[in-house]
Design an enzyme around this catalytic site. Structure first.
Site, PDB file in Angstrom:
ATOM      1  N   TYR A  36       0.862  -1.179   0.000  1.00  0.00           N
ATOM      2  CA  TYR A  36       0.000   0.000   0.000  1.00  0.00           C
ATOM      3  C   TYR A  36       0.907   1.240   0.000  1.00  0.00           C
ATOM      4  O   TYR A  36       2.024   1.162  -0.494  1.00  0.00           O
ATOM      5  CB  TYR A  36      -0.921  -0.095   1.231  1.00  0.00           C
ATOM      6  CG  TYR A  36      -2.261   0.556   1.029  1.00  0.00           C
ATOM      7  CD1 TYR A  36      -3.091   0.190  -0.032  1.00  0.00           C
ATOM      8  CD2 TYR A  36      -2.708   1.543   1.903  1.00  0.00           C
ATOM      9  CE1 TYR A  36      -4.322   0.801  -0.226  1.00  0.00           C
ATOM     10  CE2 TYR A  36      -3.945   2.149   1.722  1.00  0.00           C
ATOM     11  CZ  TYR A  36      -4.745   1.779   0.658  1.00  0.00           C
ATOM     12  OH  TYR A  36      -5.950   2.391   0.474  1.00  0.00           O
ATOM     13  N   LYS A  91     -18.903 -21.275 -12.557  1.00  0.00           N
ATOM     14  CA  LYS A  91     -17.949 -21.122 -13.660  1.00  0.00           C
ATOM     15  C   LYS A  91     -16.593 -20.653 -13.140  1.00  0.00           C
ATOM     16  O   LYS A  91     -15.548 -21.068 -13.641  1.00  0.00           O
ATOM     17  CB  LYS A  91     -18.474 -20.122 -14.692  1.00  0.00           C
ATOM     18  CG  LYS A  91     -19.696 -20.644 -15.418  1.00  0.00           C
ATOM     19  CD  LYS A  91     -19.769 -20.151 -16.839  1.00  0.00           C
ATOM     20  CE  LYS A  91     -18.752 -20.788 -17.716  1.00  0.00           C
ATOM     21  NZ  LYS A  91     -19.084 -20.731 -19.140  1.00  0.00           N
TER      22      LYS A  91
END
Lengths: 381, 381
Positions: A36, A91
Site C-alpha cells: 500500500y 464457472k
C-alpha cells in the site's frame, strides 16, 4: 446423491463458492509500505505512463469477468441477476480448477442492451477478458458483437461459442469414426438461438456446404414470413436450395442432427429417415431432444448429449478455461473464429482412441485445458 | 528498504496482489454435479423466489466491490482506471487481512457521473456492499448520495468517511488528553474536498458548534463569490459568525487544526496564535501541512499525520475493514452517520492508554476491526 439438497447445503454452509485470496503476505510495516502507500504508487505511475503495463503489475494479467444479466440461465430461463450468481460462481470454480484463471462473477441488474454494453465497457479495464454468460438471444448477439468492436480485450459469449467449440470437437471425431468429410456432410440443426448460430458459423468455416436449420416453426428459408434479423442471417448462410417444411422433412437423408433446442422433439421415426450411420447431438438440457436409448434403437451410430450420465457429454468446460488461459497468456486483444477452430481441434485430439462412445474427452481430463490454451496461443502469434 | 522498487518487483513477480480461491473442492463427478449442473439449479431457484437468499447461497454474503474511476488516486491525481488498480488491489488485501472480507477491485473507464452511477447500479446485485475509492470531488458527493438512495446495499466513499471516522477517533482521544469537550471545541479545517466535508458532518453530529473551513482562497463564508454547491453547503454548516480572511486569520484562538489539503500550508507562526495545547491533524499525503517536529517546536501538544513513520497515523485501514465486516454480518441495506460515530468510538477505545503520541491504535492492532464490526452491527439492530 441428491444433488439439489446437497448443493443447497454446501452453498449455505460456505456462503457461495469463491473468495478472494491475497498473493502477498502482510505481516510487517514494511509489507504494508510495499503493498500500500507509499510503495504502491510506483506500479501506479508505471501503468499511468503505459496502460499495457497493467498486465505486468496487476491481477488483470490473470483475470476474466464472468458476466450475466440472468436472462437465460440453465434450463431455468429468465431468473434475474441474484439468482444467476450460483452459476457464475460455479464457472469461476471451473476456471480456477482447470486453467488457474481468476474469474470474477458479476451479475447485472438490467436486461437493456445499451445499459449492459455501457456497464461492461466501463468495467473492462479491470479484466484481461470478458466471458458473457446466460444472456438471452437475440440480445446476446448485439452485446457480444458491439463489445468486441469497442474493447481491447477478448470477449466471448460462452453459450454461443463454448457450446459450438465442443460440438465441433465432437463432430471432428464423429467424422473420423463414420468416414465422412466436412465438405460432403449433410447437417440439420434444430434451434436457432445463441448456440445454433455459433455452430453454423463454425461449420461453415470448416467447409460444410449443406446445412438446414429449423426453429419451432419449422425450416428457416429466406422468404419465410416474419424472420428476425438473426434468422434472416441464418437463412442467408444455410438452406441453399431454399427448402420448406418441418423438422420431419428436414432430417430426411441427413448425416448429422444437432439439437440445441427443447426436450423430446426428435423421434425414432425421424432418425430412421436419415442416412446410414446417423450421428445425433441432442443437447437440450436437462432432457435431450431424444433419449440416447431411443436414438440407438432407431439406428443412430453416435449419440452425444449435454448430460454427465450418458457417454459423449458436450460440456463447455472442455473449452472456456483453456480458451481464456491461452488468451491471457498471449495478452490477446481479440478472440477469432480460427482460435475457436484451433480449440476444437485440440479438444478432439485429446481423445486417444475415438469411438462411438468416446468422441470428446472426459471433463476431468487435465490435459485438455493446457492443449486448448496452447492451440489458442499459437493463433495469437 | 526502497519501497518503490520492492513494490514494482513484488507486483511484477506475482501479477498483482489478489486472486480467486474456490471454497468447494472439485475432484469427482459428484462434486461437479453439486457445484455446477444439475445441482446448482436448486440455489438458483431458491434465490429467484426470494432475492434476499443470495446472502445465504452466494459469495454476496461476504463480498464488497472496491470501485474507482482513477480520478483522485493517492497523491498522484487523475491517473485513470488501469493505473489505479494497484491501489484497489491493495485495499482488497487489507480487507481480507483485517476483516476476512472478500473485496473485488473494479476500475471504471469513465469519469462521467451518470455513466459511473449506471455501471455501479447495474453490478450492485453481485455485492453485499460498495466501497467507492479515489473518486475526485465534487463528483464523489453526487455519486455516493445517489447510489445510497437507489441501492439496497450499503455504499461508502472511503476517502470521505474512512478518513473522517479515523480522524474522529483521534479527536475523541485528543479531547480526553487535553480535557476539552466537543461542545466547546474551536476547530479550523483546511481543505474543502471529499474528506473535509465528511469530517465536518461527523463533528457537527458530535456537537461541535464552532468550525471554520478554509480552501485555497481562504475562509469559506456564505456570501463569498463563486461558491460551488458543496462549498455553499459547507458555508451553511460552519462559520456561524461569517468571518472572512485567510488561513492565518482562521487559526487564531483555535484548539484544533485539521488539514486535509496540501503540503506545507501551516506555519509555526500560525500554530503560535492558536489556543494553549493546540492539537494538529496534518494529513496531507505524503507530505503533511506541517512537519511534526516544527509543529512541536511551535507548541503543538498532539500531532497526527497520515504517515506511518510518525506517531498517530490517521490511516483508513483502521475503519473500512471493520465497518464492512459489521455491515455484511448484519446484511445491512444502509450505512448511516450513527454507524460512523460508533466505529470512531470503537477505534478510540482500542487505545488502552491514550497519550499525545498514542491517540489511535496501531494499524496492526488486530482487535480494532472486530471492535469496529461489533459497533457497526449494534447500530443495525
Amino acid at each position: 446423491m441428491d444433488y439439489s439438497s446437497e448443493s443447497l447445503k454446501r452453498h449455505k454452509k460456505l456462503g457461495g463458492k469463491v473468495s478472494i485470496a491475497s498473493k502477498m503476505s502482510l505481516e510487517t510495516k514494511d509489507d504494508l509500505s510495499v503493498i500500500y502507500t507509499p510503495g504502491v504508487a510506483q506500479p501506479c505511475i508505471e501503468i499511468s505512463e503505459n496502460r499495457a503495463k497493467a498486465y505486468d503489475y496487476t491481477f488483470k494479467r490473470n483475470t476474466v469477468a464472468v458476466i450475466s444479466d440472468g436472462s437465460a440461465v440453465l434450463g431455468l430461463g429468465n431468473i434475474g441477476p441474484e439468482a444467476s450468481l450460483p452459476v457464475m460462481e460455479g464457472k469461476a470454480v471451473l476456471f480456477k480448477k482447470f486453467a488457474d484463471v481468476d474469474a470474477i462473477p458479476i451479475v447485472l441488474d438490467s436486461q437493456d442492451t445499451e445499459e449492459i454494453i455501457t456497464a461492461i465497457k466501463l468495467m473492462a479495464p479491470t479484466f484481461g477478458g470478458i466471458n458473457l454468460e446466460d444472456i438471452s438471444a437475440p440480445r446476446c448477439f448485439e452485446i457480444e458483437t458491439r463489445l468486441k468492436e469497442m474493447l481491447d480485450i477478448p470477449v466471448m459469449h460462452d453459450d454461443q461459442h463454448g457450446t459450438a467449440v465442443v460440438t465441433l470437437a465432437g463432430i471432428i471425431n464423429s467424422l473420423k469414426i463414420t468416414g465422412r468429410s466436412f465438405e460432403d456432410l449433410r447437417v440439420v440443426i434444430n434451434g436457432a438461438g445463441a448456440a445454433g448460430k455459433a455452430v453454423i458459423m463454425l461449420l461453415k468455416e470448416m467447409g460444410v456446404r449443406d446445412i438446414v436449420v429449423c426453429d419451432s416453426r419449422g425450416v428457416i428459408f429466406s422468404t419465410r414470413d416474419n424472420l428476425s434479423d438473426v434468422k434472416k442471417e441464418i437463412a442467408d448462410l444455410t438452406n441453399e436450395k431454399n427448402m420448406e417444411g418441418n423438422l420431419s422433412d428436414a432430417v430426411k437423408n441427413r448425416d448429422l442432427f444437432i439439437g440445441v433446442s427443447v426436450p423430446g422433439v426428435l423421434t425414432e421415426e425421424m432418425i430412421k429417415t436419415m442416412n446410414d450411420d446417423p450421428v445425433i447431438f441432442a443437447m437440450a438440457n436437462p432432457t435431450p431432444e431424444i433419449m440416447p436409448e431411443e436414438a440407438r434403437s432407431a439406428g443412430a451410430r453416435i449419440i452425444a448429449t449435454g448430460r454427465s450420465d450418458f457417454p459423449n457429454q458436450i460440456n463447455n468446460v472442455l473449452a472456456f478455461p483453456g480458451i481464456f488461459r491461452g488468451l491471457l497468456d498471449a495478452r490477446s486483444a481479440v478472440l477469432t473464429q480460427p482460435m475457436y477452430i484451433a480449440a476444437a481441434e485440440a479438444i478432439a485430439k485429446c481423445v486417444e482412441n475415438p469411438g462411438p462412445e468416446q468422441i470428446v474427452p472426459s471433463v476431468f481430463n487435465e490435459a485438455v485445458a493446457p492443449a486448448v490454451a496452447n492451440a489458442v496461443r499459437s493463433c495469437c502469434k
